[in-house]
Design a protein around this motif. Structure first.
Motif, short mmCIF file in Angstrom:
data_model
loop_
_atom_site.label_atom_id
_atom_site.label_comp_id
_atom_site.label_asym_id
_atom_site.label_seq_id
_atom_site.Cartn_x
_atom_site.Cartn_y
_atom_site.Cartn_z
N ALA A 95 0.83 -1.21 0.00
CA ALA A 95 0.00 0.00 0.00
C ALA A 95 0.86 1.26 0.00
N TYR B 244 -2.90 9.02 -3.43
CA TYR B 244 -4.01 8.37 -2.71
C TYR B 244 -5.23 8.13 -3.59
N SER C 278 -5.33 1.99 -6.51
CA SER C 278 -6.47 1.08 -6.48
C SER C 278 -6.21 -0.07 -5.53
N MET C 279 -7.26 -0.48 -4.85
CA MET C 279 -7.15 -1.60 -3.91
C MET C 279 -6.79 -2.89 -4.65
N TYR D 267 -9.55 -6.01 2.60
CA TYR D 267 -10.68 -5.35 3.28
C TYR D 267 -10.96 -6.00 4.63
N LYS E 83 -10.19 1.61 2.25
CA LYS E 83 -9.04 2.32 1.69
C LYS E 83 -8.57 3.40 2.65
#
Lengths: 224, 224
Positions: free
Chosen positions: A22, A31, A35-36, A51, A57
């Protein structure tokens, strides 16, 4: 015990992997654009697991800020040996700071840029770290003034201002150094030490900069 | 002519009143919490007129950033007389900077805090202004080095790093000074001048800070 531990360890390890990924993606893309999906892929885990562990996020970004802030303050603190001379402590602190920020450019980008431009909640996280570093630098300056072997004529407010100036200079220089090819941590630390130390030393010995006014149209200035 | 002018003037004047009010409210409340109702009320106009003139909250904020950035760089530029000695130019520039930021605390809050924490588009507006100020300071340092009457041994990269450090120090000190009761612009300028000038002067004369290593467990350090 062993069973509990082996159950916990993978989660702790995986969480660190997610945070590693991350920080890299947030630092690189910013930020908003991060993307996750990309973070999960880089971490080698599924997106639902990210998650499950980090919730959202926003929470993931907050966890990144906290981890990187703690790592940076820890690097500076452990870089300084409080039994050495004050200028050596400042040098070691600056070198530790620039070494850490140059080795962790994405982490520094998260702290210095990303965390500041995406809302007040994230910015507040960084403010807390900054206050801790300013307090540390303030203490260093007070120690240096005491070492100058005279009644230190530096009022508390002057010291606080100097610490703010020094921290601001270091932040700005670290961002520039990371964006400029070939600037080493050692060069950045030397630049700031050269810049700051002579002035600090002069002030502590009661020799402030004074204006040599060579123009005829202005009265002599008292600068402090 | 007179008719055209009298038609135009009120709009220009009113727009400035809206911007005055917006800077105050954005600076006080922060971008998110600021309401267009409050801005319109403070400006003494209707909310639809604010939208008619400035289009949206985002555009209004962008207009505020641009106006405050232009005013700050203009204040610094006009504060400096380029025919004076380099240290006098730096002193005058710093004094102009801190005088402007202390007289316009909401404007400074918009530029230094609000514009940075609410997204990349706003932050980019401030980055442009910052680059202009860094270029101006870089030029000052180069002039100062030339004045030192010797082949200035300051590589271009070193000068760029110094300018970044000085601007970062000034930004940080201005934010602290505005948040601390009783700190004058003159005190801030003196703090930074004392801090910076001696170090810059030493470097230009080829006398960098050197580590007096009194501990026995480390090798002597070459810092630059």
């Amino acid at each position: 015990m062993g069973v509990v531990k082996s159950k916990r360890m993978p989660r702790a390890v995986r969480e660190q992997q997610m945070l590693d990924a991350a920080v890299e993606i947030f630092g690189q893309r910013g930020y908003m654009a991060a993307s996750m999906d990309e973070i999960a892929e880089l971490a080698g885990v599924s997106k639902p697991l990210v998650y499950l562990y980090l919730n959202s996020k926003e929470d993931l970004f907050t966890a990144c800020i906290r981890r990187e802030a703690a790592a940076l303050t820890e690097a500076v603190r452990t870089g300084v040996r409080t039994d050495l001379a004050a200028d050596r402590q400042l040098w070691d602190g600056l070198l530790a700071f620039f070494t850490h920020t140059s080795h962790h450019p994405h982490g520094w980008s998260v702290l210095h840029l990303q965390a500041r431009i995406h809302g007040e909640a994230f910015a507040a996280e960084v403010t807390a770290m900054r206050e801790e570093i300013v307090a540390f630098v303030t203490h260093l300056i007070v120690v240096a003034a005491r070492e100058a072997h005279r009644d230190p004529d530096l009022p508390e407010r002057e010291v606080a201002g100097l610490a703010e100036a020094l921290v601001g200079a270091a932040e700005s220089l670290a961002a520039w150094a990371n964006a400029t090819a070939g600037v080493t941590a050692r060069q950045s630390a030397a630049t700031l030490m050269n810049f700051a130390w002579a002035g600090l030393g002069n002030m502590m010995e009661g020799r402030p900069w004074t204006l040599q006014d060579t123009s005829s149209d202005t009265a002599p200035l008292q600068v402090s």
